[in-house]
Design a protein around this motif. Structure first.
Motif, mmCIF file in Angstrom:
data_model
loop_
_atom_site.group_PDB
_atom_site.id
_atom_site.type_symbol
_atom_site.label_atom_id
_atom_site.label_comp_id
_atom_site.label_asym_id
_atom_site.label_seq_id
_atom_site.Cartn_x
_atom_site.Cartn_y
_atom_site.Cartn_z
ATOM 1 N N TYR A 381 4.749 -8.715 -5.998
ATOM 2 C CA TYR A 381 4.226 -8.645 -4.635
ATOM 3 C C TYR A 381 3.609 -7.289 -4.289
ATOM 4 N N GLY A 382 3.448 -6.421 -5.267
ATOM 5 C CA GLY A 382 2.884 -5.102 -4.989
ATOM 6 C C GLY A 382 3.968 -4.050 -4.862
ATOM 7 N N ARG A 383 3.547 -2.844 -4.569
ATOM 8 C CA ARG A 383 4.472 -1.726 -4.528
ATOM 9 C C ARG A 383 5.274 -1.730 -3.225
ATOM 10 N N SER A 384 6.559 -1.416 -3.363
ATOM 11 C CA SER A 384 7.413 -1.330 -2.176
ATOM 12 C C SER A 384 7.228 -0.013 -1.450
ATOM 13 N N ASP A 385 6.754 1.032 -2.172
ATOM 14 C CA ASP A 385 6.572 2.331 -1.531
ATOM 15 C C ASP A 385 5.122 2.565 -1.121
ATOM 16 N N MET A 386 4.285 1.509 -1.156
ATOM 17 C CA MET A 386 2.923 1.606 -0.653
ATOM 18 C C MET A 386 2.765 0.615 0.490
ATOM 19 N N SER A 387 3.475 0.866 1.559
ATOM 20 C CA SER A 387 3.401 0.024 2.740
ATOM 21 C C SER A 387 3.639 0.915 3.943
ATOM 22 N N VAL A 388 3.358 0.380 5.122
ATOM 23 C CA VAL A 388 3.588 1.137 6.350
ATOM 24 C C VAL A 388 4.526 0.342 7.249
ATOM 25 N N ASP A 389 5.291 1.070 8.024
ATOM 26 C CA ASP A 389 6.178 0.458 9.002
ATOM 27 C C ASP A 389 5.488 0.452 10.355
#
Length: 526
Positions: A381-389
């Motif tokens: 599903y992609g990177r977990s540390d390349m997202s925004v809250d």
């Protein structure tokens, strides 16, 4: 006694298997149907052996385990799977950055010969060097050659591979070239459209061109009108990031096949591959919400996963409590072992024996007919540390990508996208959704930006319930903004200077001020 018997069995199997891996044709025997349970079980035994080997012979890993109150022996009281889950996870911050390269090597030293050093892209910081010995490079070469042979066997013309991954010290480009040179005709062009196009013009239409690169480069290449693409026979192979099925269909207008692979410089570049079966399965999931609900976590992450198949004999893939992939390279001959390494990607594994009954129950017999290998599946599903809250919701760039590429007009017009999180002058966290137009779309100025700003926002909300609720409950003055930018303007003015696109930015207070960003297009609360 259990340990001795297990390790003796693994040694026996490795001794029998190793000669088979020296040839592409005999290596295929190891991927034959009907032995998946054996591969699965042996892979766990090999991971156990590699853990204890690294604990004895790798100084950094021995110190790492001691910090976690662990010795180097695995006590198996119940299942081996549960025992392995008790081994502490490592990642770049907790392990790689804390010990030197030599301390992380078997014996605390680098071999004098046969070592190749390559780099990761540095997309999340400073590039990191990775060392690979003869055995590891041989394993990578064999897997790439098997995958290439499978593709080449279906071609009508002589294959000509154009390696358009970044060259130099970067892991993927270098490994593709060194691994495939001996079995095919290859030119390493790098991500240079001029070189790819001039090469194809020079050599003409008597070849099947297998073009390997990152998805954004492939899209840009095929939209270049200096070549009549219909005259050429093309296979596209991508890595580095995922694609939407609309993007695959877009590329299929120019290439007769489009396949991807999953890997990481931190681990190995070809951990798993797409097959005809995984592509058919992904398209079925995209079209059938029932199937998606049964098999995926799309509702949680807001993105359609990439689906790959991997060999559990070589790799132990687990999912931790945070939904992140934890990878053990089961071979004990790597000079720099990785045991339960958290790459900080979201994903999970599904075995074929658990998948097939669901497909048949929900009427997807045509997908079953595409089955190529009985290898387990990796849903990524992609990177977990390349997202925004945003106000309690998590939004990833892959979700934005899928929305943009879900509309043919947007897919044609957009070159890049970025989620930008920053703090305004009042100290409030803000989210800006920035979308860069292609050069041609910028000059033509025909895109109905108002309509598509609303479309992007509405689709993100429809696909991600948490984001929808986050908008409904957001404090005044903190609603997300959506804006289109001309080619290489605003936040995208300096694009092209790095190996990979940057899809997420976390900026300090007032971070958007430097571009005079257009913040007038606020997402509606309802």
């Amino acid at each position: 006694m259990k340990r001795l018997l297990a390790f003796a069995l693994v040694a026996l199997v490795d001794g029998a298997v190793r000669p088979l891996t020296h040839s592409v044709h005999t290596h295929k025997v190891l991927l034959g149907p009907g032995i998946e349970p054996l591969r699965w079980w042996l892979g766990r035994l090999r991971a156990w052996r590699t853990f204890e080997f690294a604990a004895r012979h790798v100084p950094a890993y021995r110190a790492f385990l001691a910090e976690h109150g662990r010795d180097g022996r695995l006590v198996v009281k119940g299942s081996l799977t549960e025992a392995l889950r008790g081994v502490p996870e490592m990642d770049k911050e907790s392990y790689i950055k804390r010990w030197s390269v030599t301390e992380r090597c078997v014996g605390g030293r680098l071999p004098r010969r046969g070592v190749v050093v390559d780099e990761s892209s540095g997309s999340s910081g400073t590039p990191t060097s990775w060392v690979r010995g003869r055995e590891e490079r041989a394993a990578t070469r064999q897997l790439l050659q098997v995958g290439f042979a499978r593709t080449a066997s279906t071609l009508r013309k002589q294959p000509f591979l154009l390696n358009a991954f970044s060259l130099g010290a970067w892991a993927t480009g270098m490994n593709v070239t060194t691994s495939l040179t001996e079995i095919t005709m290859i030119k390493s062009c790098g991500p240079d459209k001029d070189k790819v196009i001039s090469t194809m013009k020079e050599f003409g239409t008597d070849y099947t061109y297998i073009i390997t690169s990152y998805p954004p480069f492939l899209k840009s290449l095929f939209e270049d009108d200096r070549l009549n693409w219909a005259d050429y026979d093309i296979v596209a192979a991508f890595g580095g990031e995922g694609i939407s099925e609309n993007m695959r269909s877009h590329i299929l207008r120019y290439a007769h096949s489009v396949f991807g692979s999953y890997g990481a410089s931190d681990l190995e570049i070809n951990l798993s591959i797409e097959t005809d079966f995984t592509v058919a399965l992904r398209r079925a999931i995209s079209a059938d919400q029932r199937l998606s609900d049964r098999l995926t976590r799309t509702g949680e992450y807001g993105v359609l996963p990439m689906i790959f198949q991997f060999n559990p004999f070589d790799y132990l893939l687990e999912t931790n409590d945070d939904g992140e992939l934890v990878v053990t390279i089961a071979r004990d001959r790597n000079i720099n072992p990785r045991i339960r390494y958290n790459i900080h990607d979201r994903g999970h594994v599904l075995r074929m024996r658990d998948l097939l009954p669901v497909l048949k129950e929900l009427g997807h017999e045509k997908v079953v007919e595409e089955k190529f290998l009985d290898l387990p599946l990796l849903f990524h599903y992609g990177r977990s540390d390349m997202s925004v809250d945003y106000n309690g919701a998590v939004i990833g760039p892959d979700a934005l990508r899928d929305v943009i590429y879900s509309d043919p007009e947007l897919l044609e017009a957009v070159e890049n996208h970025r989620l930008i999180s920053y703090e305004d002058a009042n100290g409030d966290r803000q989210l800006h959704i920035a979308i860069q137009l292609t050069e041609s779309a910028t000059s033509a100025a025909v895109l109905d930006q108002a309509r598509f700003r609303a479309f992007v926002a509405d689709e993100l909300r429809r696909r991600n319930g948490d984001f929808h609720n986050g908008i409904r409950t957001a404090p005044e003055g903190t609603l997300p903004t959506v804006a289109f930018y001309g080619h290489h303007t605003g936040p995208f003015a300096e694009d092209g200077g790095k190996l990979k696109n940057e899809y997420v930015w976390q900026l300090p207070q007032g971070g958007l001020d430097r571009w005079e960003a257009d913040l007038s297009h606020v997402v509606a609360r309802e």
